[in-house]
Design a protein around this motif. Structure first.
Motif, PDB file in Angstrom:
ATOM      1  N   LEU A   1       2.260  -6.409   9.416  1.00 50.25           N
ATOM      2  CA  LEU A   1       1.101  -6.478   8.551  1.00 50.25           C
ATOM      3  C   LEU A   1       1.463  -6.023   7.144  1.00 50.25           C
ATOM      4  N   PHE A   2       2.261  -4.965   7.068  1.00 51.81           N
ATOM      5  CA  PHE A   2       2.706  -4.457   5.774  1.00 51.81           C
ATOM      6  C   PHE A   2       3.558  -5.513   5.045  1.00 51.81           C
ATOM      7  N   VAL A   3       4.462  -6.133   5.754  1.00 50.87           N
ATOM      8  CA  VAL A   3       5.319  -7.167   5.147  1.00 50.87           C
ATOM      9  C   VAL A   3       4.462  -8.348   4.705  1.00 50.87           C
ATOM     10  N   LEU A   4       3.519  -8.773   5.514  1.00 47.51           N
ATOM     11  CA  LEU A   4       2.646  -9.879   5.142  1.00 47.51           C
ATOM     12  C   LEU A   4       1.792  -9.541   3.925  1.00 47.51           C
ATOM     13  N   LEU A   5       1.278  -8.317   3.886  1.00 45.05           N
ATOM     14  CA  LEU A   5       0.501  -7.894   2.718  1.00 45.05           C
ATOM     15  C   LEU A   5       1.368  -7.853   1.471  1.00 45.05           C
ATOM     16  N   MET A   6       2.612  -7.444   1.598  1.00 39.04           N
ATOM     17  CA  MET A   6       3.529  -7.400   0.458  1.00 39.04           C
ATOM     18  C   MET A   6       3.798  -8.819  -0.056  1.00 39.04           C
ATOM     19  N   PHE A   7       4.046  -9.743   0.883  1.00 42.14           N
ATOM     20  CA  PHE A   7       4.284 -11.134   0.464  1.00 42.14           C
ATOM     21  C   PHE A   7       3.044 -11.733  -0.184  1.00 42.14           C
ATOM     22  N   ALA A   8       1.864 -11.435   0.389  1.00 39.99           N
ATOM     23  CA  ALA A   8       0.623 -11.961  -0.164  1.00 39.99           C
ATOM     24  C   ALA A   8       0.379 -11.392  -1.550  1.00 39.99           C
ATOM     25  N   SER A   9       0.597 -10.088  -1.729  1.00 36.31           N
ATOM     26  CA  SER A   9       0.392  -9.474  -3.047  1.00 36.31           C
ATOM     27  C   SER A   9       1.446  -9.990  -4.030  1.00 36.31           C
ATOM     28  N   LEU A  10       2.688 -10.166  -3.560  1.00 40.92           N
ATOM     29  CA  LEU A  10       3.746 -10.702  -4.409  1.00 40.92           C
ATOM     30  C   LEU A  10       3.390 -12.131  -4.838  1.00 40.92           C
TER      31      LEU A  10
END
Length: 171
Positions: free
Chosen positions: A4-13
């Motif tokens: 979830l953290f990685v997905l949120l990072m990609f989404a924010s990026l």
């Protein structure tokens, strides 16, 4: 949680940097590059269209000049004849569209006499043979009616030139 953290990072990026970041990573053109290419294509199209427009304007000017030259020839009593009206050309292959004809003769000796007078005055005359047996002396070959008109006016001032000088239209 890590996923979830990685997905949120990609989404924010993705939200912060946009598609251009990923396009740059993939070696593809960015939106700015694409926009510049579109502008360059529009400029190239504009150059082509301007060249076409200039060509059309040049052709229009040439037509107007030709019409003015024809009117001027008509006003000064000049004549333009086609070889077909004179029985057609015999063996002479004419290179240019217009010739100023200073004399037409039945006897070749008379044509050659006028040819020598024209040559002595600085012209490069040509003998033009017609199917009806007439031999003409032509001067100032040209592919432009404006130049042919100017040549007609110039030749008329010569001492060897008769009053009934005319222009041959070689079609």
């Amino acid at each position: 949680m890590k996923r979830l953290f990685v997905l949120l990072m990609f989404a924010s990026l993705f939200i912060v940097t946009g598609c251009d970041f990923f396009r740059t990573l993939a070696g593809r053109p960015t939106s700015e590059d694409i926009e510049n290419m579109k502008l360059e294509m529009l400029r190239a199209e504009q150059v082509v269209l301007q060249a076409r427009l200039d060509s059309i304007r040049l052709q229009q000017q040439m037509v107007q000049d030709s019409i003015a030259a024809l009117d001027s020839i008509k006003q000064c009593g000049g004549t333009i004849l086609n070889p077909a009206k004179l029985g057609g050309l015999f063996t002479t292959k004419l290179e240019s569209r217009y010739y100023v004809i200073v004399g037409s003769f039945k006897r070749r000796a008379n044509a050659e006499t006028l040819l020598c007078k024209a040559a002595d005055s600085g012209y490069a005359p040509a003998l033009i043979s017609f199917n009806n047996g007439i031999i003409a002396v032509g001067l100032c070959p040209s592919n432009n009616i404006v130049r042919a008109k100017e040549a007609l006016m110039s030749v008329r001032k010569e001492s060897f030139c008769p009053s009934d000088v005319w222009i041959l239209l070689n079609e």
